[in-house]
Design a protein around this motif. Structure first.
Motif, PDB file in Angstrom:
ATOM      1  N   ALA A   1      63.082  85.358  24.587  1.00  0.00           N
ATOM      2  CA  ALA A   1      63.953  84.799  25.476  1.00  0.00           C
ATOM      3  C   ALA A   1      63.886  84.854  26.474  1.00  0.00           C
ATOM      4  CB  ALA A   1      65.666  85.699  24.884  1.00  0.00           C
ATOM      5  N   VAL A   2      64.678  83.688  27.403  1.00  0.00           N
ATOM      6  CA  VAL A   2      64.236  83.492  28.875  1.00  0.00           C
ATOM      7  C   VAL A   2      66.348  84.171  29.466  1.00  0.00           C
ATOM      8  CG1 VAL A   2      64.054  82.784  31.469  1.00  0.00           C
ATOM      9  CG2 VAL A   2      62.411  83.166  29.260  1.00  0.00           C
ATOM     10  N   LEU A   3      67.159  83.837  29.975  1.00  0.00           N
ATOM     11  CA  LEU A   3      68.395  84.229  30.570  1.00  0.00           C
ATOM     12  C   LEU A   3      68.915  83.675  31.172  1.00  0.00           C
ATOM     13  CD1 LEU A   3      71.612  83.843  29.036  1.00  0.00           C
ATOM     14  CD2 LEU A   3      71.716  86.690  29.423  1.00  0.00           C
ATOM     15  N   SER A   4      69.498  83.247  31.521  1.00  0.00           N
ATOM     16  CA  SER A   4      69.479  82.267  33.200  1.00  0.00           C
ATOM     17  C   SER A   4      71.007  81.504  33.429  1.00  0.00           C
ATOM     18  CB  SER A   4      68.591  81.318  34.220  1.00  0.00           C
ATOM     19  OG  SER A   4      68.706  80.078  33.208  1.00  0.00           O
ATOM     20  N   HIS A   5      71.335  81.399  34.836  1.00  0.00           N
ATOM     21  CA  HIS A   5      73.029  80.352  34.309  1.00  0.00           C
ATOM     22  C   HIS A   5      72.946  78.801  35.189  1.00  0.00           C
ATOM     23  CE1 HIS A   5      75.146  84.357  33.642  1.00  0.00           C
ATOM     24  NE2 HIS A   5      74.785  85.004  34.744  1.00  0.00           N
ATOM     25  N   ASP A   6      70.920  78.653  34.776  1.00  0.00           N
ATOM     26  CA  ASP A   6      70.653  77.268  35.769  1.00  0.00           C
ATOM     27  C   ASP A   6      70.209  76.445  34.734  1.00  0.00           C
ATOM     28  OD1 ASP A   6      69.724  75.531  37.485  1.00  0.00           O
ATOM     29  OD2 ASP A   6      68.139  77.321  38.351  1.00  0.00           O
ATOM     30  N   PRO A   7      71.324  75.476  34.172  1.00  0.00           N
ATOM     31  CA  PRO A   7      70.527  75.290  33.390  1.00  0.00           C
ATOM     32  C   PRO A   7      69.345  73.721  33.857  1.00  0.00           C
ATOM     33  CG  PRO A   7      73.058  74.068  33.950  1.00  0.00           C
ATOM     34  CD  PRO A   7      72.713  74.843  35.095  1.00  0.00           C
ATOM     35  N   ILE A   8      69.346  73.553  34.709  1.00  0.00           N
ATOM     36  CA  ILE A   8      67.343  73.354  35.862  1.00  0.00           C
ATOM     37  C   ILE A   8      66.502  73.988  35.731  1.00  0.00           C
ATOM     38  CG2 ILE A   8      67.225  71.785  37.833  1.00  0.00           C
ATOM     39  CD1 ILE A   8      69.158  70.376  36.620  1.00  0.00           C
ATOM     40  N   SER A   9      66.756  74.927  35.805  1.00  0.00           N
ATOM     41  CA  SER A   9      65.876  76.033  35.724  1.00  0.00           C
ATOM     42  C   SER A   9      64.864  76.229  34.093  1.00  0.00           C
ATOM     43  CB  SER A   9      66.463  77.369  36.092  1.00  0.00           C
ATOM     44  OG  SER A   9      64.698  78.415  35.461  1.00  0.00           O
ATOM     45  N   ALA A  10      66.264  76.284  33.418  1.00  0.00           N
ATOM     46  CA  ALA A  10      65.798  76.474  31.645  1.00  0.00           C
ATOM     47  C   ALA A  10      65.103  74.569  30.930  1.00  0.00           C
ATOM     48  CB  ALA A  10      67.087  76.420  31.285  1.00  0.00           C
ATOM     49  N   ALA A  11      65.984  73.597  31.479  1.00  0.00           N
ATOM     50  CA  ALA A  11      64.755  72.456  31.448  1.00  0.00           C
ATOM     51  C   ALA A  11      63.463  72.223  32.471  1.00  0.00           C
ATOM     52  CB  ALA A  11      66.022  71.008  32.172  1.00  0.00           C
ATOM     53  N   ARG A  12      63.286  72.463  32.397  1.00  0.00           N
ATOM     54  CA  ARG A  12      62.266  72.522  33.474  1.00  0.00           C
ATOM     55  C   ARG A  12      60.499  72.417  32.192  1.00  0.00           C
ATOM     56  NH1 ARG A  12      62.849  74.948  38.262  1.00  0.00           N
ATOM     57  NH2 ARG A  12      64.143  73.061  39.196  1.00  0.00           N
ATOM     58  N   GLY A  13      59.509  71.557  32.227  1.00  0.00           N
ATOM     59  CA  GLY A  13      59.025  72.186  31.467  1.00  0.00           C
ATOM     60  C   GLY A  13      59.618  72.014  29.830  1.00  0.00           C
ATOM     61  N   ALA A  14      60.676  71.849  29.842  1.00  0.00           N
ATOM     62  CA  ALA A  14      60.552  71.883  28.091  1.00  0.00           C
ATOM     63  C   ALA A  14      60.497  71.208  27.530  1.00  0.00           C
ATOM     64  CB  ALA A  14      62.352  72.395  27.965  1.00  0.00           C
ATOM     65  N   ASP A  15      59.626  71.275  26.202  1.00  0.00           N
ATOM     66  CA  ASP A  15      59.692  70.678  24.521  1.00  0.00           C
ATOM     67  C   ASP A  15      60.858  70.036  24.451  1.00  0.00           C
ATOM     68  OD1 ASP A  15      56.955  70.571  25.318  1.00  0.00           O
ATOM     69  OD2 ASP A  15      56.436  72.670  25.590  1.00  0.00           O
ATOM     70  N   LEU A  16      61.506  70.602  24.276  1.00  0.00           N
ATOM     71  CA  LEU A  16      62.849  70.181  23.390  1.00  0.00           C
ATOM     72  C   LEU A  16      64.564  71.289  24.237  1.00  0.00           C
ATOM     73  CD1 LEU A  16      64.126  69.584  20.738  1.00  0.00           C
ATOM     74  CD2 LEU A  16      63.740  71.672  20.255  1.00  0.00           C
ATOM     75  N   ILE A  17      64.896  70.220  24.684  1.00  0.00           N
ATOM     76  CA  ILE A  17      66.419  70.228  24.984  1.00  0.00           C
ATOM     77  C   ILE A  17      67.489  70.867  23.466  1.00  0.00           C
ATOM     78  CG2 ILE A  17      67.787  69.724  26.659  1.00  0.00           C
ATOM     79  CD1 ILE A  17      65.696  69.027  28.889  1.00  0.00           C
ATOM     80  N   VAL A  18      67.811  71.711  23.684  1.00  0.00           N
ATOM     81  CA  VAL A  18      70.129  71.194  23.022  1.00  0.00           C
ATOM     82  C   VAL A  18      70.497  71.899  23.110  1.00  0.00           C
ATOM     83  CG1 VAL A  18      70.246  72.483  20.854  1.00  0.00           C
ATOM     84  CG2 VAL A  18      67.259  72.603  21.668  1.00  0.00           C
ATOM     85  N   THR A  19      72.292  71.166  23.161  1.00  0.00           N
ATOM     86  CA  THR A  19      73.135  71.732  23.840  1.00  0.00           C
ATOM     87  C   THR A  19      73.938  71.740  21.606  1.00  0.00           C
ATOM     88  OG1 THR A  19      75.377  71.547  25.383  1.00  0.00           O
ATOM     89  CG2 THR A  19      74.129  69.505  24.519  1.00  0.00           C
ATOM     90  N   ASP A  20      74.887  71.860  22.309  1.00  0.00           N
ATOM     91  CA  ASP A  20      76.243  72.221  21.259  1.00  0.00           C
ATOM     92  C   ASP A  20      77.690  71.985  22.232  1.00  0.00           C
ATOM     93  OD1 ASP A  20      77.450  72.146  19.345  1.00  0.00           O
ATOM     94  OD2 ASP A  20      77.452  74.379  18.402  1.00  0.00           O
ATOM     95  N   VAL A  21      78.969  71.927  21.487  1.00  0.00           N
ATOM     96  CA  VAL A  21      80.860  71.528  22.190  1.00  0.00           C
ATOM     97  C   VAL A  21      80.581  72.484  22.965  1.00  0.00           C
ATOM     98  CG1 VAL A  21      80.984  70.042  20.275  1.00  0.00           C
ATOM     99  CG2 VAL A  21      81.326  72.235  19.922  1.00  0.00           C
ATOM    100  N   TRP A  22      81.218  72.683  23.948  1.00  0.00           N
ATOM    101  CA  TRP A  22      81.813  73.694  24.990  1.00  0.00           C
ATOM    102  C   TRP A  22      82.972  74.316  23.781  1.00  0.00           C
ATOM    103  CZ3 TRP A  22      82.174  70.598  30.418  1.00  0.00           C
ATOM    104  CH2 TRP A  22      80.705  70.209  29.832  1.00  0.00           C
TER     105      TRP A  22
END
Length: 300
Positions: free
Chosen positions: A197-218
């Motif tokens: 697990a890597v925790l951050s507050h930066d969506p761009i950094s989290a998405a960089r190079g990802a093979d799967l992006i997941v989200t859910d309702v706020w």
């Protein structure tokens, strides 16, 4: 014989989890009638409304030759003050398995402690393992084994996120979580995940190079009164085409649904070529059939 429950993904070994993912795809391809659960009955107690969870479990039981009985709080004595432990003792003498979809995770844990039959977590405030089982089936079907891959979770550190933390450990992938300050998953679960697990507050950094992006309702069910506060806090955490562009070229997008287009995900991404949300939703049926077969037959 020890009763097997499915309250979190960690109730399965990594080998069992991979077996269920493979088995779910096998059942999905199966054309001829198959009824291993003939004369079996599934009890379903739902404190929260549902579309996918309810229909997939009921349809799954019918397709496997069994039957399901649905109980809302109004349909049982729980709403009139009967102790949960008593309901568990009685119901588990009448059915072959129980699905609970409830507000507090402690409820499903207590119910399982007094149940003679397998108990399945259909959703709690802390975990949603059935959904993540279907998500993993979907990834495996489209891209193969997820081991060693990078997965980005963008949004609330909610029950789905916390089940993804367990999946990362069980299936050996790296989960990058990007959420606003104050909306992180439970600190203990982050610690348990360790290097997964890597925790951050930066969506761009989290998405960089990802093979799967997941989200859910706020704002999940029960948090409607927080909608305005959460909408303000989650600005910048929408999964847009710009966010997806940071991911690997073959990256997939998932959402457990229902989705709020224009909030946690843009309509362009949800309906776009990288989105597999409709396969993901269908796979609730197949993943849960594999789970029901595993728990309600003697082989495990």
């Amino acid at each position: 014989m020890t009763v097997r429950h499915f309250l979190t993904l960690k109730d399965l070994s990594p080998e069992e989890l991979r077996f269920l993912i493979r088995r779910a795809s096998e059942l999905k391809r199966l054309k001829e009638p198959y009824a291993p659960l003939k004369h079996k009955v599934l009890g379903m107690i739902f404190e929260k409304a549902s579309t996918r969870t309810r229909v997939s479990f009921e349809a799954g039981m019918v397709q496997l030759g069994g039957a399901a009985i649905f109980l809302s709080p109004r349909d049982s004595q729980l709403d009139r003050g009967e102790p949960l432990e008593d309901t568990a003792r009685v119901l588990s003498r009448m059915v072959d398995g129980v699905v609970l979809r409830t507000h507090r995770h402690d409820t499903v844990v207590r119910f399982a402690a007094y149940s003679r039959v397998p108990v399945i977590n259909g959703l709690t405030d802390r975990f949603h393992p059935c959904q993540v089982l279907a998500d993993m089936q979907t990834y495996f079907e489209h891209r193969g084994d997820i081991a060693g891959r990078k997965v980005a979770w963008i949004g609330d550190g909610n029950n789905m996120c916390q089940s993804y933390l367990e999946a990362a450990q069980q299936l050996d992938f790296e989960l990058h979580i990007a959420c606003p300050p104050g909306y992180e998953p439970e600190a203990e679960l982050i610690r348990e995940a360790g290097a997964h697990a890597v925790l951050s507050h930066d969506p761009i950094s989290a998405a960089r190079g990802a093979d799967l992006i997941v989200t859910d309702v706020w704002a999940s069910m029960g948090q409607e009164q927080e909608q305005a506060q959460r909408t303000a806090a989650f600005q910048g955490f929408t999964v847009t085409s710009e966010v997806m562009a940071q991911a690997a070229p073959e990256a997939l997008f998932m959402h457990c649904l229902p989705a709020h287009r224009g909030e946690e995900v843009s309509a362009e991404v949800l309906e776009g070529p990288q989105s597999v949300v409709w396969d993901e939703a269908e796979n609730r049926l197949h993943a849960q059939k594999a789970l029901l077969e595993f728990l309600l037959t003697a082989h495990n």
